[in-house]
Design an enzyme around this catalytic site. Structure first.
Site, short mmCIF file in Angstrom:
data_model
loop_
_atom_site.label_atom_id
_atom_site.label_comp_id
_atom_site.label_asym_id
_atom_site.label_seq_id
_atom_site.Cartn_x
_atom_site.Cartn_y
_atom_site.Cartn_z
N TYR A 15 -45.65 6.93 28.25
CA TYR A 15 -46.85 7.22 29.04
C TYR A 15 -46.86 6.35 30.29
CZ TYR A 15 -48.48 9.44 24.69
OH TYR A 15 -48.60 10.21 23.56
N PHE B 113 -53.61 16.45 20.91
CA PHE B 113 -54.37 17.54 21.54
C PHE B 113 -55.42 18.07 20.56
CE2 PHE B 113 -54.26 21.69 24.10
CZ PHE B 113 -55.04 21.14 25.11
N PRO B 114 -56.23 17.17 19.96
CA PRO B 114 -57.10 17.58 18.85
C PRO B 114 -58.31 18.39 19.26
CG PRO B 114 -57.50 15.28 19.41
CD PRO B 114 -56.31 15.71 20.21
N LEU B 115 -58.74 18.30 20.52
CA LEU B 115 -59.99 18.96 20.90
C LEU B 115 -59.77 20.16 21.80
CD1 LEU B 115 -62.32 15.87 21.48
CD2 LEU B 115 -61.76 17.09 19.37
N GLY C 294 -60.56 25.53 24.56
CA GLY C 294 -60.64 26.57 25.59
C GLY C 294 -60.53 27.98 25.05
#
Length: 289
Positions: A68, A213-215, A218
């Site tokens: 990162y 990417f838990p949430l 969309g």
């Protein structure tokens, strides 16, 4: 402190590796970088505030990676929180190299993995990494060589526990014959449950399942979707409901939603305090079916 002051406490706890208690709601640092997960963030001071606020909200499990930035998130973590609170568990990852924005190349050569572990220790200001995860398996290098180097580093006292990321059940089974694996990190959320079998394996074998990417909401936020309807009825954000669903889905799940905004962090964390009714849980569970 009350749940209002430390909402992450409402998520419950998980004993990582059998000896490290963590709040199930964690925080992921990937968004504390520039575009394409490359370079410094637009507002480094806000990034530091986010990390400090996460701890204030009761989060004691932070997931990062040498890739990162690269190393941008590690250095921000050290600036914000070092010397670290006694109960803070930092998980990091090695096994990817970066050649530019949004470019991720698996490299599992033992000497590279060792170098990245040493750099993680230096940049984070640690003597031992609580959870070291192989970011991706390098198909060009035997898994026994990749994990064997991590086991060697573990025996040297530089790694406490070993985890894997983006793997299949078959790969988990193979890995278990080489090293003691305590966690798996795969993409998983209300709208994407392709890793359901990996979650079930984790549950059955007492592994932490860390969804990245838990949430992602969309695909489920159309006007007629259950997520939109229930969120409106309860006066909460769809992302908060998505988090509440994950926390209820399995006691092995340790979500690590990330953000570069204190306000968004606070909103996400309140999701740990939401309790879904059986009807709401079932309706959301079938939303992406």
């Amino acid at each position: 402190m009350s749940v209002i002051q430390r909402p992450a406490d409402a998520s419950g706890s998980f004993l990582l590796g059998g000896d490290l208690p963590v709040t199930r709601l964690g925080y992921g640092t990937m968004q504390l970088t520039g575009p394409g997960v490359w370079g410094d963030p637009k507002d480094p001071a806000e990034a530091v505030r986010v990390l400090r606020r996460a701890v204030e909200l009761g989060i004691n499990f932070i997931d990062t990676a040498d890739a990162y930035g690269p190393f941008t998130a590690d250095l921000l973590l050290k600036e914000a929180l070092h010397p670290y609170p006694d109960d803070l568990v930092i998980a990091t990852k090695v096994g990817l190299t970066r050649t530019g924005p949004s470019e991720w190349i698996p490299v599992g050569r033992p000497e590279y993995l060792r170098q990245q572990v040493e750099l993680n220790l230096r940049h984070l200001g640690l003597e031992r990494i609580d959870l070291l995860q192989l970011h991706r398996i390098d198909a060009k290098v035997p898994l026994a060589e990749q994990l064997g180097e991590l086991v060697a580093l573990q025996s040297e006292g530089k790694i406490r526990h070993i985890g894997l990321s983006e793997v299949s059940v078959a790969q988990l089974v193979e890995a278990a014959g080489i090293a003691r694996i305590v966690s798996v990190q795969n993409r998983f959320n209300l709208a994407d449950r392709e890793a359901e079998d990996v979650l079930e394996y984790a549950e059955a074998n007492n592994l932490a399942f860390i969804p990245w990417f838990p949430l992602a909401t969309g695909a489920l936020t159309g006007d007629d979707s259950p997520l939109t309807k229930i969120a409106a009825d309860r006066g909460v954000a769809p992302s908060q409901l998505a988090l509440a669903w994950l926390l209820r889905r399995s006691p092995a799940i340790l979500p690590i939603p990330g953000t570069s905004s204190v306000a968004h962090l606070e909103e996400n964390t309140v999701g740990a305090t939401l309790e879904l009714t059986d009807e709401e849980y079932e309706e959301l569970s079938h939303a992406a079916g």
